[in-house]
Design an enzyme around this catalytic site. Structure first.
Site, PDB file in Angstrom:
ATOM      1  CG  ASP A  88      -3.579  -2.810  -2.320  1.00  0.00           C
ATOM      2  OD1 ASP A  88      -4.472  -2.749  -3.180  1.00  0.00           O
ATOM      3  OD2 ASP A  88      -3.763  -3.225  -1.146  1.00  0.00           O
ATOM      4  CG  ASP A 117      -9.139   3.221  -4.735  1.00  0.00           C
ATOM      5  OD1 ASP A 117     -10.169   3.428  -5.412  1.00  0.00           O
ATOM      6  OD2 ASP A 117      -9.164   2.852  -3.547  1.00  0.00           O
ATOM      7  CG  ASN A 145      -6.007  -7.160  -3.324  1.00  0.00           C
ATOM      8  OD1 ASN A 145      -5.688  -7.821  -4.311  1.00  0.00           O
ATOM      9  ND2 ASN A 145      -5.923  -5.844  -3.301  1.00  0.00           N
ATOM     10  CD  GLU A 182     -11.873  -0.291  -4.965  1.00  0.00           C
ATOM     11  OE1 GLU A 182     -12.744  -0.150  -4.090  1.00  0.00           O
ATOM     12  OE2 GLU A 182     -10.666  -0.489  -4.698  1.00  0.00           O
ATOM     13  CB  SER A 242      -0.888   0.000   1.249  1.00  0.00           C
ATOM     14  OG  SER A 242      -0.075   0.120   2.408  1.00  0.00           O
ATOM     15  CG  ASN A 285      -2.445  -5.979   4.562  1.00  0.00           C
ATOM     16  OD1 ASN A 285      -1.469  -6.536   5.046  1.00  0.00           O
ATOM     17  ND2 ASN A 285      -2.615  -4.688   4.668  1.00  0.00           N
ATOM     18  CB  SER A 304      -8.467 -10.388   5.523  1.00  0.00           C
ATOM     19  OG  SER A 304      -7.212 -10.391   4.893  1.00  0.00           O
ATOM     20  CG  HIS A 316     -10.381  -2.209   2.266  1.00  0.00           C
ATOM     21  ND1 HIS A 316     -10.898  -1.134   1.566  1.00  0.00           N
ATOM     22  CD2 HIS A 316      -9.732  -2.977   1.352  1.00  0.00           C
ATOM     23  CE1 HIS A 316     -10.567  -1.251   0.283  1.00  0.00           C
ATOM     24  NE2 HIS A 316      -9.861  -2.355   0.130  1.00  0.00           N
ATOM     25  N   GLY A 317     -10.216  -4.490   6.138  1.00  0.00           N
ATOM     26  CA  GLY A 317     -10.049  -4.580   7.582  1.00  0.00           C
ATOM     27  C   GLY A 317     -10.767  -5.771   8.182  1.00  0.00           C
TER      28      GLY A 317
END
Length: 284
Positions: free
Chosen positions: A82, A104, A230, A134, A50, A232, A211, A180-181
């Site tokens: 990323d 992005d 992806n 994206e 990132s 992370n 994730s 995300h996250g």
């Protein structure tokens, strides 16, 4: 560095209906665990940083470490930015040796996203570098930038057709319900939307925020045309979880090799797990 354009990796995955991991690196141990796992599994690999990670590690260190990791490898590896937030940072990565960048522009209106992405594509393709973009907006947190769930928007299939035709991107990240996250509950993916988009654009499609998504759902997404996934947070959690475990067992440990080494092994194990269900093992 012994790198290839990401498009070379993903076009093969698109034709043969499997996915390749876009695995983020945050330090040396992450890089080693990821590449050792990919080599063991004979899998192509997309290493990602990132903007935040590139700044944290330092661009020179990123390039130096990736060079050391790839110069003798037998697998195809792409180095990918990323969530690049600007034309300028994308160009900085390209000048320093990245073989792929993501611009992005998902937070812009469609017209502006097309305009800015097209500029990045023109410059990147001129030097043989791949571009991911994206369309649609994921919720969650990426590099401390948060998007509330109410502000997340799914990708419109017709807009995806126009976006790809006008920008010439090599891969398109779409929003179908991931974030995300860390998830507070299981995400609900819009598989019909994915199927429709893939049928209309017939090119590599990317799933961000994987994730925490149940393995069965990721496998189904891959079967419907996702070619890059992806990851992370899963690796961060595996690494930190192993280190916490070691400190609980022995609070007197102080040598970083005694806890970073096992953390690296935890990442390697997690990467092998991901590669296996993405279907890229043996595809190098």
């Amino acid at each position: 560095m012994n790198l290839v354009p990401m498009a070379e990796i993903l076009n093969k995955a698109h034709k043969e209906n499997y996915a390749v991991g876009g695995f983020n690196i945050n330090n040396m141990e992450f890089l080693q665990g990821i590449i050792w796992a990919a080599e063991e599994m004979d899998s192509p690999l997309i290493l990602q940083t990132s903007e935040g990670a590139a700044k944290y590690i330092g661009m020179d260190y990123v390039i130096g470490m990736v060079d050391a990791a790839t110069k003798n490898t037998h697998i195809p590896v792409a180095l990918h930015l990323d969530h690049g937030g600007s034309f300028e940072f994308c160009m900085k990565c390209i000048r320093n040796g990245y073989s792929s960048v993501m611009f992005d522009g998902s937070h812009y209106q469609l017209e502006e996203n097309i305009k800015l992405t097209k500029e990045v594509v023109k410059a990147a393709h001129a030097v043989g570098v791949s571009v991911e973009a994206e369309l649609g907006k994921l919720g969650g947190t990426e590099d401390n930038v948060s998007v509330e769930a109410k502000d997340a928007t799914f990708t419109d299939p017709e807009e995806a057709v126009r976006f790809v035709e006008e920008t010439g991107v090599d891969a398109l990240a779409i929003a179908i319900g991931t974030a995300h996250g860390v998830y507070s509950g299981d995400p609900e993916l819009d598989f019909e939307r994915l199927k429709t988009i893939k049928g209309k654009i017939d090119m590599p499609v990317v799933l961000h925020g994987a994730s925490g998504v149940p393995e069965a759902d990721v496998k189904k997404a891959v079967s419907l045309g996702i070619n890059k996934v992806n990851v992370n947070t899963d690796f961060q959690q595996a690494f930190t979880g192993k280190i916490r475990e070691i400190f609980v067992e022995d609070s007197g440990v102080y040598d970083p090799r005694k806890y970073c080494g096992p953390g690296r092994e935890a990442i390697k194990d997690k990467v092998i797990e991901k590669i296996t269900f993405l279907g890229s093992n043996g595809k190098a």
